[in-house]
Scaffold this motif. Structure first.
Motif, short mmCIF file in Angstrom:
data_model
loop_
_atom_site.label_atom_id
_atom_site.label_comp_id
_atom_site.label_asym_id
_atom_site.label_seq_id
_atom_site.Cartn_x
_atom_site.Cartn_y
_atom_site.Cartn_z
N ASP A 15 0.85 -1.18 0.00
CA ASP A 15 0.00 0.00 0.00
C ASP A 15 0.90 1.25 0.00
O ASP A 15 2.11 1.14 0.23
CB ASP A 15 -0.89 -0.04 1.26
CG ASP A 15 -2.17 0.76 1.11
OD1 ASP A 15 -2.23 1.62 0.22
OD2 ASP A 15 -3.10 0.53 1.91
N PHE A 18 -0.50 3.33 4.91
CA PHE A 18 -1.41 2.55 5.73
C PHE A 18 -0.72 2.36 7.09
O PHE A 18 -0.38 1.26 7.50
CB PHE A 18 -1.70 1.20 5.04
CG PHE A 18 -2.88 0.44 5.57
CD1 PHE A 18 -4.16 0.98 5.56
CD2 PHE A 18 -2.72 -0.85 6.09
CE1 PHE A 18 -5.25 0.26 6.03
CE2 PHE A 18 -3.81 -1.58 6.55
CZ PHE A 18 -5.07 -1.02 6.53
N PHE A 56 -3.37 -0.16 -2.12
CA PHE A 56 -3.86 -1.49 -1.78
C PHE A 56 -4.49 -2.23 -2.96
O PHE A 56 -4.09 -3.33 -3.32
CB PHE A 56 -4.84 -1.44 -0.61
CG PHE A 56 -5.31 -2.82 -0.22
CD1 PHE A 56 -4.43 -3.70 0.40
CD2 PHE A 56 -6.59 -3.25 -0.51
CE1 PHE A 56 -4.83 -4.98 0.74
CE2 PHE A 56 -6.99 -4.54 -0.18
CZ PHE A 56 -6.12 -5.41 0.44
N ALA A 73 0.50 -5.78 2.84
CA ALA A 73 -0.20 -4.49 2.85
C ALA A 73 -1.32 -4.50 3.88
O ALA A 73 -2.43 -4.06 3.60
CB ALA A 73 -0.75 -4.18 1.46
N GLY A 74 -1.05 -5.03 5.05
CA GLY A 74 -2.14 -5.16 6.03
C GLY A 74 -3.30 -5.88 5.39
O GLY A 74 -4.46 -5.54 5.60
N MET A 75 -2.98 -6.90 4.60
CA MET A 75 -4.00 -7.60 3.80
C MET A 75 -4.68 -8.69 4.62
O MET A 75 -4.01 -9.62 5.10
CB MET A 75 -3.35 -8.20 2.55
CG MET A 75 -4.34 -8.87 1.61
SD MET A 75 -3.50 -9.34 0.07
CE MET A 75 -4.82 -10.22 -0.76
N SER A 76 -5.97 -8.54 4.78
CA SER A 76 -6.72 -9.48 5.61
C SER A 76 -6.87 -10.83 4.92
O SER A 76 -7.14 -10.90 3.72
CB SER A 76 -8.11 -8.92 5.91
OG SER A 76 -8.00 -7.64 6.48
N ARG A 81 -10.64 -14.43 -0.50
CA ARG A 81 -9.28 -14.24 -1.04
C ARG A 81 -8.48 -15.54 -1.05
O ARG A 81 -7.60 -15.71 -1.89
CB ARG A 81 -8.55 -13.16 -0.24
CG ARG A 81 -9.08 -11.77 -0.51
CD ARG A 81 -8.37 -10.74 0.33
NE ARG A 81 -8.91 -9.40 0.11
CZ ARG A 81 -8.78 -8.40 0.96
NH1 ARG A 81 -8.12 -8.58 2.09
NH2 ARG A 81 -9.30 -7.22 0.68
N LYS A 121 -12.40 2.67 1.10
CA LYS A 121 -11.20 2.56 0.24
C LYS A 121 -11.34 1.34 -0.67
O LYS A 121 -11.69 0.25 -0.21
CB LYS A 121 -9.98 2.43 1.16
CG LYS A 121 -8.66 2.31 0.45
CD LYS A 121 -7.58 2.47 1.49
CE LYS A 121 -6.39 1.63 1.24
NZ LYS A 121 -5.47 1.66 2.38
N GLY A 123 -11.50 -1.85 -2.74
CA GLY A 123 -11.02 -3.23 -2.62
C GLY A 123 -10.75 -3.73 -1.22
O GLY A 123 -10.18 -4.81 -1.05
N THR A 124 -11.13 -2.95 -0.21
CA THR A 124 -10.78 -3.34 1.17
C THR A 124 -11.94 -4.05 1.87
O THR A 124 -13.09 -3.99 1.44
CB THR A 124 -10.42 -2.11 2.01
OG1 THR A 124 -11.56 -1.24 2.07
CG2 THR A 124 -9.24 -1.36 1.41
N GLU A 125 -11.61 -4.64 2.99
CA GLU A 125 -12.62 -5.27 3.83
C GLU A 125 -13.58 -4.22 4.39
O GLU A 125 -14.76 -4.50 4.59
CB GLU A 125 -11.94 -6.02 4.99
CG GLU A 125 -11.36 -7.35 4.56
CD GLU A 125 -12.40 -8.24 3.92
OE1 GLU A 125 -13.28 -8.74 4.64
OE2 GLU A 125 -12.35 -8.44 2.70
N ASP A 165 -9.82 -0.40 8.82
CA ASP A 165 -9.31 -1.25 9.90
C ASP A 165 -9.06 -0.41 11.16
O ASP A 165 -8.41 0.63 11.10
CB ASP A 165 -8.00 -1.93 9.46
CG ASP A 165 -8.24 -2.93 8.33
OD1 ASP A 165 -9.39 -3.05 7.87
OD2 ASP A 165 -7.26 -3.57 7.90
N TYR A 191 -4.07 -10.32 9.37
CA TYR A 191 -3.27 -9.97 8.20
C TYR A 191 -2.32 -11.12 7.86
O TYR A 191 -1.78 -11.78 8.74
CB TYR A 191 -2.42 -8.73 8.47
CG TYR A 191 -3.19 -7.45 8.71
CD1 TYR A 191 -4.52 -7.31 8.31
CD2 TYR A 191 -2.57 -6.37 9.31
CE1 TYR A 191 -5.21 -6.12 8.52
CE2 TYR A 191 -3.24 -5.17 9.52
CZ TYR A 191 -4.57 -5.05 9.14
OH TYR A 191 -5.23 -3.87 9.34
#
Ligand code: GLN
Length: 231
Positions: A15, A18, A56, A73-76, A81, A121, A123-125, A165, A191
């Motif tokens: 990202d 973030f 992200f 990227a702090g990706m959940s 996914r 934002k 594409g985010t959760e 988040d 993440y």
């Protein structure tokens, strides 16, 4: 691509801002929990990488198309996914929160969002969560590429709230963003570092082994303590 000694150099997408996971410090260095952890793991496991701070949504797209070997990227880690990507072991627990302007006393819960607009934002959760409840609570959504755009939209009054988040919102607030968290925090997820499904198993394995080593030798905790102050 190749590193100085001809060894494989992995392209890792991330990202832009973030914090406290990835951001630029005053000297322009990319720092944060993800950045420091990746660096420590790469040193431990002896691999080279080139970092690409794409944002992200763009980072995930780059991974999907094979332009990046991995994303941190702090990706959940989510079930959806996991159909497309292989994730490392989880390294940080998170979840979605809602923030409003710090002087806003009218939005106290989702019920107060009726007829209002909220910022998310791409594409985010946080975005997915807002989409999932917008009809029920009767609000509209504007989506932005970066967290900073989202905060600006709330500060300008265009949106009454944003979904992101909560560790990231909490950090932004602690650093002076005039926002506050309201309402319930949503059950989160953790993440993970992601690679394309069935590809880069070697990189994933190194990440996991390095992560375990960093947990065992105290470096992981040291990195967390650098960015997150606990009392
Ligand atoms: N954790 C969130 C997600 O994976 C947001 C990540 C981010 O904005 N960098 O969707």
């Amino acid at each position: 691509s190749s590193g100085s000694d001809g060894a494989k150099k992995y392209i890792i997408a991330t990202d832009t801002t973030f914090a406290p996971f990835e951001f630029e410090d005053e000297s322009g260095n990319r720092v944060g929990i993800d950045m420091d952890l990746l660096k420590a793991i790469a040193e431990d496991q002896g691999f080279e990488y080139e970092l690409q701070p794409l944002g992200f949504d763009a980072a995930v797209t780059a991974l999907e198309s094979g332009q990046a070997d991995g994303v941190i990227a702090g990706m959940s880690i989510t079930e959806e996914r996991q159909k497309k990507y292989d994730f490392s072991d989880p390294y940080f627990d998170s979840g979605v929160g809602m923030a409003v302007k710090s002087d806003n006393d009218t939005i106290k819960s989702y019920d107060d969002l009726k007829g209002k607009n909220v910022a998310v934002k791409n594409g985010t959760e946080g975005s997915k969560y807002a989409e999932s409840i917008k009809d029920q609570y009767g609000f509209t959504i504007t989506s932005f590429p970066e967290s900073a755009n989202m905060y600006e939209d709330v500060k300008s009054g265009n949106s009454v709230a944003c979904f992101e988040d909560y560790p990231v919102l909490g950090y932004a607030i602690a650093k002076g963003q005039p926002l506050k968290l309201v309402g319930d925090l949503q059950a989160g997820n953790s993440y993970g570092f992601a690679v394309q499904k069935g590809k880069n198993a070697e990189l994933l394995e190194m990440f996991n082994t390095g992560l375990k080593n960093m947990k065992d030798n105290g470096k992981y905790q040291e990195i967390l303590d650098t960015y997150i102050k606990t009392n």
